[in-house]
Design a protein around this motif. Sequence first.
Motif, mmCIF file in Angstrom:
data_model
loop_
_atom_site.group_PDB
_atom_site.id
_atom_site.type_symbol
_atom_site.label_atom_id
_atom_site.label_comp_id
_atom_site.label_asym_id
_atom_site.label_seq_id
_atom_site.Cartn_x
_atom_site.Cartn_y
_atom_site.Cartn_z
ATOM 1 N N LYS A 75 62.354 -2.344 16.779
ATOM 2 C CA LYS A 75 62.243 -0.885 16.704
ATOM 3 C C LYS A 75 60.813 -0.432 16.946
ATOM 4 O O LYS A 75 60.567 0.600 17.578
ATOM 5 C CB LYS A 75 62.725 -0.383 15.335
ATOM 6 C CG LYS A 75 64.191 -0.669 15.026
ATOM 7 C CD LYS A 75 65.130 0.039 15.988
ATOM 8 C CE LYS A 75 65.409 1.448 15.603
ATOM 9 N NZ LYS A 75 66.451 2.083 16.455
ATOM 10 N N ASN A 89 59.784 -1.193 20.777
ATOM 11 C CA ASN A 89 60.425 -0.275 21.717
ATOM 12 C C ASN A 89 59.894 1.146 21.612
ATOM 13 O O ASN A 89 60.266 2.011 22.405
ATOM 14 C CB ASN A 89 61.946 -0.237 21.470
ATOM 15 C CG ASN A 89 62.621 -1.514 21.902
ATOM 16 O OD1 ASN A 89 62.128 -2.225 22.764
ATOM 17 N ND2 ASN A 89 63.768 -1.816 21.290
ATOM 18 N N ASP A 119 60.548 3.086 19.117
ATOM 19 C CA ASP A 119 61.462 3.912 18.323
ATOM 20 C C ASP A 119 60.821 4.319 16.994
ATOM 21 O O ASP A 119 61.052 5.422 16.501
ATOM 22 C CB ASP A 119 62.765 3.155 18.039
ATOM 23 C CG ASP A 119 63.585 2.929 19.300
ATOM 24 O OD1 ASP A 119 63.418 3.707 20.260
ATOM 25 O OD2 ASP A 119 64.385 1.981 19.318
ATOM 26 N N TRP A 120 60.073 3.404 16.396
ATOM 27 C CA TRP A 120 59.396 3.689 15.136
ATOM 28 C C TRP A 120 57.901 3.780 15.405
ATOM 29 O O TRP A 120 57.294 2.875 15.996
ATOM 30 C CB TRP A 120 59.664 2.586 14.115
ATOM 31 C CG TRP A 120 61.090 2.579 13.636
ATOM 32 C CD1 TRP A 120 62.091 3.443 13.986
ATOM 33 C CD2 TRP A 120 61.670 1.658 12.707
ATOM 34 N NE1 TRP A 120 63.253 3.128 13.342
ATOM 35 C CE2 TRP A 120 63.031 2.039 12.543
ATOM 36 C CE3 TRP A 120 61.197 0.568 11.993
ATOM 37 C CZ2 TRP A 120 63.895 1.351 11.700
ATOM 38 C CZ3 TRP A 120 62.049 -0.114 11.150
ATOM 39 C CH2 TRP A 120 63.385 0.275 11.001
ATOM 40 N N TRP A 138 53.868 6.400 21.851
ATOM 41 C CA TRP A 138 54.623 7.654 21.905
ATOM 42 C C TRP A 138 54.172 8.628 20.826
ATOM 43 O O TRP A 138 54.403 9.836 20.938
ATOM 44 C CB TRP A 138 56.117 7.377 21.767
ATOM 45 C CG TRP A 138 56.711 6.770 23.003
ATOM 46 C CD1 TRP A 138 57.197 5.512 23.163
ATOM 47 C CD2 TRP A 138 56.868 7.408 24.280
ATOM 48 N NE1 TRP A 138 57.652 5.311 24.451
ATOM 49 C CE2 TRP A 138 57.463 6.462 25.155
ATOM 50 C CE3 TRP A 138 56.561 8.673 24.777
ATOM 51 C CZ2 TRP A 138 57.762 6.740 26.483
ATOM 52 C CZ3 TRP A 138 56.858 8.967 26.097
ATOM 53 C CH2 TRP A 138 57.447 8.001 26.932
#
Length: 483
Positions: free
Chosen positions: A30, A33, A35-36, A97
Amino acid sequence: MADYLNIEWKPDKNSKVPIYKQITEYISGKVSNGDWLIGSRLPSQRKLSEIFEVNRSTIVAAMEELTSYGMLESEYGGGTRIASNTWSLFMSTPPDWNKYIHSGPFKSNMPTIQIINKLEFDEKYIRLGTGELCPDLFPHDLMNKVFKKLPSKIPSLNYLGPLGLPELRRSLTQRLSLQGIDAPDSSIVVTSGSLQGLQLISVCMLKPGSTVFTEAPTYLKSLQVFQSAGMHLNGIPMDKNGMMYWHINKEISQSLLYTIPTHHNPTGIIMSEERRRDLFNFCSGNRLPMIEDDAYGDLWFDKLPPKPIKAMDKNGMILYLGTISKTLAPGLRIGWLVGPESVVYRIGDVKMQVDYGASSVSQWALTEFFDSGYYDDYLIYLRKELKSRRDLALSLLNTHFKDLADWNIPEGGFYIWLRFKNQLFIDKLFQMALENNILLNPGNIYDFSDNNALRLSYAYAQPEDFSKAIKILSEITLRCQKK
C-alpha cells in the motif's frame, strides 16, 4: 479525531505464507503503490488485530519488521505512522503523491465528515443523521410508470444546451410561479444537484477573499466549496425566527449571503415571514446579493411555510437554488438555479466546461414526473410518512432524552437539532456510537466553533432501527458527559 487509514483486507489463513509476512507485504504494498501517504496513521495494534482477525503478537511481529525497514515509526501517544517509502526502493519508486494531493486548491473534508461519507455506505450502521430519504419511501411504482413513457417522448439522448432541457425549464417556470417566483425559462439553468450550483457560483461569480455570510450553524460549514475557492465564511447567529441579520458586519463589499430559510439544515428552523422581509430589505439596501437554498421547501407537514424570499425579488438580487434530491431521488442528480439571465448564462457556460450538462435521461424523467402530476401525488404521501417518523422521533426523545437534552419540533424537512444540557465529549460520543454501529452527525461539523449538539434525521433510518439507536445513544450520552 484521528484520521486513520482505510483497511478492508484480511490475510489468507490457508496460505503457506506466514500471516505476519502477509500483513507486512500488504502494508508495504500500500505504501509502495502510493495508496498510503507518508504521515498517515495506522490504527492501534489492538484495532489491527481485530481488523485482520489475528493475535496481537502477530501484529507486533509485522510492525517490528516494517519499523526495521524504516517504513513505520511510533510516536509517544500518537500511534504508528508511515515514515517513508523506503521499502519501495526494493521494487520501484512511486511519485510522492502526498505533495500533489495537498497542492490542489480544493480542500479536504474534515476527518469526521470523511468518516461519515465512508460509513454511510456500510449497512451495519444505523444512520441517525443522514440527509436523505429511506429507500422504503422511494416511489417505485411511479418511477416505473415514468420510465415506461420515456421511450416515446425522448427524441435522442444527445447533449443538451447550456441551460438544460427546455421542457424541464418550462415546467419549472410553472411550478415556481405557484410560489410567487417569476422565473421565465431563460432565467433557469439545470444543474447536477443544487450542490453543483454552489460550486459553479464559487468558481465563476466570486473573487478569492470574498466573504460569504451564512447562518451559524449551517450545512454550508460542512462543505469546503467556498473555502476552496479562497472565500471566507462568516457565521451569523440565529434565533427562533431565523438569521439575526443585524449582526452582519457593515463592511460587506465583495460579499454575499447564503441562507436556508425553510426547514433549515441542520436546525429545522423556519424563518418567519417578517424576518424574510426584513432580511431582504437589509440585503437590498446594502446591495448584498443572496443565495437562497430551498432544498426542503416542499416538505412541510401541516401548513405551508412562508413563500421563498425570491418571491420578493424584482431586481435579480437573489440566486435561488432548488433540487429534487431531498424529495425524490438524489441519484437523479438534478437541481436548478434561478437568477438574472446574465448570471444564468455565465453559469451555464461554465457548467458546459465542467460536465457538458446534467443527465439527459434524468431531466426527461423529472419533466414527466412534474407534468404528469405524479410528483405532487407523491409529495402528499411523503409528507404524511415524514410526519409520522417525526412524531415517533419526538416520542422517543421524550422517553430517553428528557433530562439530557432540548430539541426543536420541526414543522417539516428532515432534522431535529438536539442540544445537550450538560457539556459532552462530542468526539468520544461519536466514537462510542460507532462502536455500537450507530453513525452520528455531530453538531460541530456545521458550526463555527465547538458546540454541544447533534443533527438527528428521522428521514432515513427504519423506525425500529431509529428506536433502538436512540435508546443506546441515551446510555452512551451519560458516559460522555464532562464531570
